[in-house]
Write a protein that holds these residues in place. Structure first.
Motif, mmCIF file in Angstrom:
data_model
loop_
_atom_site.group_PDB
_atom_site.id
_atom_site.type_symbol
_atom_site.label_atom_id
_atom_site.label_comp_id
_atom_site.label_asym_id
_atom_site.label_seq_id
_atom_site.Cartn_x
_atom_site.Cartn_y
_atom_site.Cartn_z
ATOM 1 N N ASP A 130 11.313 17.200 0.399
ATOM 2 C CA ASP A 130 11.511 15.745 0.272
ATOM 3 C C ASP A 130 10.368 14.984 0.931
ATOM 4 N N LEU A 131 9.960 15.469 2.086
ATOM 5 C CA LEU A 131 8.834 14.837 2.781
ATOM 6 C C LEU A 131 7.561 14.964 1.940
ATOM 7 N N PHE A 132 7.346 16.159 1.371
ATOM 8 C CA PHE A 132 6.190 16.342 0.490
ATOM 9 C C PHE A 132 6.233 15.342 -0.668
ATOM 10 N N PHE A 133 7.368 15.231 -1.342
ATOM 11 C CA PHE A 133 7.480 14.313 -2.488
ATOM 12 C C PHE A 133 7.169 12.874 -2.070
ATOM 13 N N LYS A 134 7.701 12.460 -0.936
ATOM 14 C CA LYS A 134 7.497 11.085 -0.473
ATOM 15 C C LYS A 134 6.013 10.838 -0.179
ATOM 16 N N ASP A 135 5.395 11.745 0.566
ATOM 17 C CA ASP A 135 3.990 11.559 0.941
ATOM 18 C C ASP A 135 3.060 11.770 -0.252
ATOM 19 N N PHE A 136 3.422 12.707 -1.128
ATOM 20 C CA PHE A 136 2.591 12.959 -2.312
ATOM 21 C C PHE A 136 2.568 11.723 -3.204
ATOM 22 N N SER A 137 3.738 11.131 -3.430
ATOM 23 C CA SER A 137 3.803 9.941 -4.272
ATOM 24 C C SER A 137 2.899 8.842 -3.712
ATOM 25 N N ALA A 138 2.990 8.604 -2.415
ATOM 26 C CA ALA A 138 2.184 7.541 -1.799
ATOM 27 C C ALA A 138 0.691 7.823 -1.932
ATOM 28 N N VAL A 139 0.294 9.068 -1.720
ATOM 29 C CA VAL A 139 -1.142 9.360 -1.679
ATOM 30 C C VAL A 139 -1.733 9.449 -3.095
ATOM 31 N N ILE A 140 -0.940 9.878 -4.071
ATOM 32 C CA ILE A 140 -1.494 9.951 -5.432
ATOM 33 C C ILE A 140 -1.629 8.536 -6.003
ATOM 34 N N VAL A 141 -0.724 7.628 -5.596
ATOM 35 C CA VAL A 141 -0.880 6.218 -5.994
ATOM 36 C C VAL A 141 -2.180 5.677 -5.401
ATOM 37 N N LYS A 142 -2.426 5.991 -4.134
ATOM 38 C CA LYS A 142 -3.666 5.533 -3.495
ATOM 39 C C LYS A 142 -4.883 6.072 -4.254
ATOM 40 N N LEU A 143 -4.862 7.364 -4.601
ATOM 41 C CA LEU A 143 -5.964 7.977 -5.353
ATOM 42 C C LEU A 143 -6.166 7.266 -6.693
ATOM 43 N N PHE A 144 -5.062 7.063 -7.417
ATOM 44 C CA PHE A 144 -5.149 6.489 -8.763
ATOM 45 C C PHE A 144 -5.610 5.027 -8.749
ATOM 46 N N GLU A 145 -5.512 4.374 -7.580
ATOM 47 C CA GLU A 145 -5.847 2.946 -7.515
ATOM 48 C C GLU A 145 -7.176 2.672 -6.807
ATOM 49 N N LEU A 146 -7.902 3.720 -6.432
ATOM 50 C CA LEU A 146 -9.177 3.515 -5.727
ATOM 51 C C LEU A 146 -10.118 2.679 -6.593
ATOM 52 N N GLY A 147 -10.595 1.588 -6.035
ATOM 53 C CA GLY A 147 -11.592 0.766 -6.718
ATOM 54 C C GLY A 147 -11.060 -0.080 -7.862
ATOM 55 N N VAL A 148 -9.735 -0.190 -7.987
ATOM 56 C CA VAL A 148 -9.180 -0.969 -9.095
ATOM 57 C C VAL A 148 -8.909 -2.403 -8.617
ATOM 58 N N PRO A 149 -9.481 -3.395 -9.305
ATOM 59 C CA PRO A 149 -9.329 -4.792 -8.861
ATOM 60 C C PRO A 149 -8.048 -5.431 -9.387
ATOM 61 N N PHE A 150 -6.922 -5.188 -8.703
ATOM 62 C CA PHE A 150 -5.677 -5.828 -9.114
ATOM 63 C C PHE A 150 -5.700 -7.295 -8.696
ATOM 64 N N THR A 151 -4.922 -8.129 -9.391
ATOM 65 C CA THR A 151 -4.785 -9.520 -8.967
ATOM 66 C C THR A 151 -3.468 -9.651 -8.203
ATOM 67 N N ASP A 152 -3.260 -10.790 -7.573
ATOM 68 C CA ASP A 152 -1.996 -10.948 -6.821
ATOM 69 C C ASP A 152 -0.814 -11.090 -7.775
ATOM 70 N N LYS A 153 -1.096 -11.185 -9.074
ATOM 71 C CA LYS A 153 0.004 -11.250 -10.049
ATOM 72 C C LYS A 153 0.373 -9.872 -10.607
ATOM 73 N N THR A 154 -0.415 -8.839 -10.258
ATOM 74 C CA THR A 154 -0.148 -7.510 -10.811
ATOM 75 C C THR A 154 1.212 -7.006 -10.348
ATOM 76 N N GLU A 155 2.046 -6.594 -11.305
ATOM 77 C CA GLU A 155 3.362 -6.049 -10.962
ATOM 78 C C GLU A 155 3.301 -4.531 -10.830
#
Ligand code: HIF
Length: 290
Positions: free
Chosen positions: A256-281
């Protein structure tokens, strides 16, 4: 409207339901095309999303998933990307059916969908990546070299902005898929269930005896007992290095800990350098069977 007003065609603004439709299409194709590899395109789609993202350099802000520049040479020809044409081609019919989605967003959605459909955790997703042309291709050498150890792994992932705990949390993705001699020269899967995400990668790293495989190929490890699993030198770094190993032990003991931390870190990886706006959902997709 008053007479004479021009009626502007409304630009199509995709919403959650539109992205969920793309998710469902990818999930359906994953089920249909069980002829590939160990029965799923899922692992190679995860690898595409990671290699699109893992070129990021925090100093210069270059690389990352925003751009999908791996469509073009020279990036498509980089040795580390060998075999990813299979993942890109798999997604082409999806792009044809939903032409409004950028390749950059689609490739990451492919990774998100694959992780969820391979029984992994929910991976929250934000759209907004824009495709760029070949002038944004990154130089060769930004992705990790599997024949090297902890020092190199740290150099590569620190460049993207990750810390040691995050690097080890990501590494669990090698529960998925396999090495192919025609791509990397290496051969074999890391776990006995390469199309299901579990914390088995950590359990096997700690629980099996790893020895050098005797063969003509590049130096890799095999498990002494069955000789059917493999580890790369860069994988063995996670148990050779004391700091890394402590975190491997945490994730081996607690899925469970792996799943929680993996989800957070893969989101970080997938979003590196992506210019979201404050309206991005942020979207959390339903699995196909939910
Ligand atoms: Fe991989 N990885 N990866 N990797 N990787 C391969 C395959 C997959 C490294 C090397 C390789 C990560 C980190 C590293 C996946 C996902 C992730 C292959 C085999 C090599 C050589 C390619 C082939 O022959 O087809 C190295 C050195 C890494 C740094 C430690 C990430 C954490 C584990 C970031 C990650 O998410 C996946 C999935 C595959 C399987 C692809 C397949 O086609 O089955």
């Amino acid at each position: 409207t008053q007479t004479g007003d021009a009626v502007e065609p409304k630009a199509f603004k995709p919403e959650f339901k539109d992205y969920q439709a793309v998710y469902n299409e990818i999930a359906k194709l994953l089920q249909e095309h069980d002829e590939y590899d160990d029965g799923s395109y899922g692992p190679v789609l995860v690898r595409l999303a990671w290699h699109a993202s893992g070129t990021y350099d925090k100093e210069t802000g270059t690389g990352g998933s925003n751009g999908a520049t791996m469509r073009f040479a020279p990036e498509s020809q980089h040795g580390a990307n060998a075999g990813l044409i299979n993942a890109r081609n798999f997604l082409e019919p999806v792009k044809a059916k939903f032409p409004w989605i950028s390749y950059s967003d689609l490739w990451i959605l492919g990774g998100v969908c694959s992780i969820q459909e391979m029984m992994g955790p929910k991976i929250p997703y934000r759209p907004g990546r824009l495709d760029r042309d070949m002038t944004s291709c990154t130089p060769d050498g930004r992705l990790p070299d599997a024949s090297q150890g902890a020092r190199h792994v740290r150099d590569i992932f620190y460049r993207m902005g990750f810390n040691d705990q995050e690097i080890v949390a990501l590494a669990g993705a090698h529960a998925l898929g396999r090495c192919h001699t025609q791509n990397s020269g290496f051969d074999g899967p890391w776990t006995f269930s390469p199309t299901v995400l579990t914390n088995d990668y950590y359990k096997l790293l700690l629980g099996s005896k790893w020895q050098w495989r005797k063969w003509d190929g590049p130096k890799q490890y095999e498990d002494k007992e069955t000789k059917s699993l493999m580890m790369l030198p860069a994988d063995i770094a996670f148990i050779e290095d004391k700091e890394f190993k402590k975190t491997v032990e945490k994730y081996a003991a607690d899925n469970d800990l792996f799943f929680k931390d993996f989800s957070a870190v893969i989101v970080k990886l997938f979003e590196l350098g992506v210019p979201f706006t404050d309206k991005t959902e942020t979207y959390v997709f339903k699995n196909l069977d939910e």
